[in-house]
Each structure stands twice: as structure tokens, then as C-alpha cells.
Design a protein around this motif. Sequence first.
Motif, PDB file in Angstrom:
ATOM      1  N   LEU A 134      12.156 -10.360 -50.781  1.00 46.17           N
ATOM      2  CA  LEU A 134      13.515 -10.002 -51.144  1.00 46.17           C
ATOM      3  C   LEU A 134      14.553 -10.369 -50.071  1.00 46.17           C
ATOM      4  N   SER A 135      14.149 -10.510 -48.840  1.00 45.62           N
ATOM      5  CA  SER A 135      15.116 -10.836 -47.793  1.00 45.62           C
ATOM      6  C   SER A 135      14.775 -12.093 -47.002  1.00 45.62           C
ATOM      7  N   ASP A 136      13.602 -12.626 -47.189  1.00 46.06           N
ATOM      8  CA  ASP A 136      13.176 -13.781 -46.394  1.00 46.06           C
ATOM      9  C   ASP A 136      13.408 -15.074 -47.162  1.00 46.06           C
ATOM     10  N   MET A 137      13.999 -16.040 -46.464  1.00 44.32           N
ATOM     11  CA  MET A 137      14.473 -17.249 -47.113  1.00 44.32           C
ATOM     12  C   MET A 137      14.237 -18.444 -46.202  1.00 44.32           C
ATOM     13  N   ARG A 158      17.277  -6.513 -46.499  1.00 46.29           N
ATOM     14  CA  ARG A 158      17.934  -6.470 -45.190  1.00 46.29           C
ATOM     15  C   ARG A 158      19.440  -6.703 -45.347  1.00 46.29           C
ATOM     16  N   PRO A 159      20.272  -6.081 -44.495  1.00 45.66           N
ATOM     17  CA  PRO A 159      21.731  -6.199 -44.640  1.00 45.66           C
ATOM     18  C   PRO A 159      22.228  -7.643 -44.678  1.00 45.66           C
ATOM     19  N   GLU A 160      21.631  -8.505 -43.882  1.00 43.98           N
ATOM     20  CA  GLU A 160      22.115  -9.886 -43.825  1.00 43.98           C
ATOM     21  C   GLU A 160      21.885 -10.643 -45.129  1.00 43.98           C
ATOM     22  N   ALA A 161      20.954 -10.160 -45.954  1.00 45.34           N
ATOM     23  CA  ALA A 161      20.666 -10.820 -47.226  1.00 45.34           C
ATOM     24  C   ALA A 161      21.416 -10.186 -48.393  1.00 45.34           C
TER      25      ALA A 161
END
Length: 301
Positions: free
Chosen positions: A239-242, A288-291
Motif C-alpha cells: 500500500l505504500s511501497d512503490m 505511510r503519510p508520504e504515500a
Amino acid sequence: MRFFSQRRRPFLSVVICIHDMAREAPRTILSACCPYQKNVSPEDYEVIVVDNGSAVPFALRDGAGLSPAPRIVSMPHPRPSPVFALNWAARHVARGNHILFAIDGARIFSDQLIANTLRAHSICTDAFVYTLGCHLGPSVQMVSTTQGYNEDVEDRLIAESGWPAKPSALYNISVFAGSSSNGFWKPIVESNAFSVPRQLLDKMGGFHESFASSGGGLANLEIFARYVQRPDAKNVCLLSDMTFHQVHGGVATSAKVQHSTFAQEYFSIFQREYRFPSFDAIYLGPLRPEAAKFARIGLAE
């Protein structure tokens, strides 16, 4: 042919394919290793970089301190399509019980991608685990490169962002790639960092080696659709890793080859047109907030 190795195995083998990426590959390799990768032990995985016939064979000049130490290998008989190099590395070089494929070595990993890939496989033993992709810059690079965005502009953008000391900075200077533009909550068409158990790879097969065109054409889309639509599929989306694509004049992102050419190759292989996959996914968080800006895309539709 079985994807099999008799040697002692780490849990995960990360296989990254490069071709003429002297500028881009060092960033990608750094991002795949510790200490950049967080919450993971270097003993749990290996990083294999397969050079698919670069004009000047790739050599990592500054790999000191990276762990696990990246292994740079050369494809014995390189071809324009990366599918052969990726399959060869998975069969003959990789030692892991799980294989993570990165068909494009210009894509920087987010800093918890490895840890959450390992976590996903530990929770769901037969999962296909995938990430969404981004392009660095103000818009998708097929557009931005026609408006002055290039390697020099990108180098300044990355440096001014504070990366790599600030891994979260990449989220602030990127947009969804076209293939991930549907966002997290709808089906996408490909992933540039996906992983599978070796047993599932043996059963379902690797990249389809009829995709012989430069860059692989729609090979990455085909393998993604094949896995996410398999019977009783368990698909886990991180969900947050790209991944974050660096501009480098690639076949697809530079629009050197039109999509119609890729479509024709696909049709010649399967005698039908490519169809967008339809599938369900399990999400592995937390967000995560950045995502967060990416997670909002598609929610209002």
C-alpha cells in the motif's frame, strides 16, 4: 525448464535488469540494499543485477557499505528484449525461495519495499506481491520529456529533494506512471517490482520469451495479467511501497516505439488483442503519510 537452484537459498532474490544505465543503475542498486532499505536483515535477501548487453559493461564504482553486496552478472547471450536475461538470472543465478523481478533497472525502490515484500510472503505463502509505479518529475515522462524534462533536470530535482538521505522525498517529486494511473483501488496493468514464490514461478512460468522486441514490448503486462488472474489468485498490493522511474530514453517512456507496435507483437503471439486484467487484491499497509496523495487518487470516483 524449472526455475531451480541446489545451493543454499536466501528467502528472496531481487533480480534487476539493466541496459546502458550507467547513470540510473547506481541509484536503483543503492535503493535495493541496506542501509537504504529499512526494517530488513541483509541476510534475508540477495540483489542480482543482470547486465543485458550494455555497450560498456556495467561496473558499480561505489558499492562499499551496501548489504547484501549486489552481484553484477552479464547475460551470456544478450538480446534486445530483457525477458531472456530475467528468466536466465532467475533460473541460473538466483538462489532465493522467492523471486522479485524488476524489468527496468532505472526504477528506484521505496525504502521499505523489501521488508514489506518479505512480510507479505510470510503472511500468505502463495501470494503474488506487487507494487505500483511512479515517474519522477512533474508529469508522466512521455509528456514531461517533450517539455524540457531530461536527465540534467532530474538530477537537480533529486539532489534538491534531499534523496537518498530523505527516502520519502521521492513521493513528493513524482506522479503515478500511466500503467498505475488507476491507483491502488482499481486494477492496474503492470508492476515494476513484483515477487512470486519459486514454486509458483515453476508452475506458471516466467516472462514469455516470444516477446523479442527491444524493451520487451508488453511482456511485463502479460506476465502481470497471467499471475493476477490465475485460478484462486492471492494478490497482495503493497500500500505504500512503490518504484520511481528515472528518465533515460527508455523504449516506452520516451515514445520511441508506438504502442501500436507493441500491440501488434502481442497479437502475433496470442492471436488476440491485449486485454486489461480484472482481479482482486489484498492490501498490506499501513499507509505511510508520504504515500497519502497517491492513495486519494480514485477514491472520489
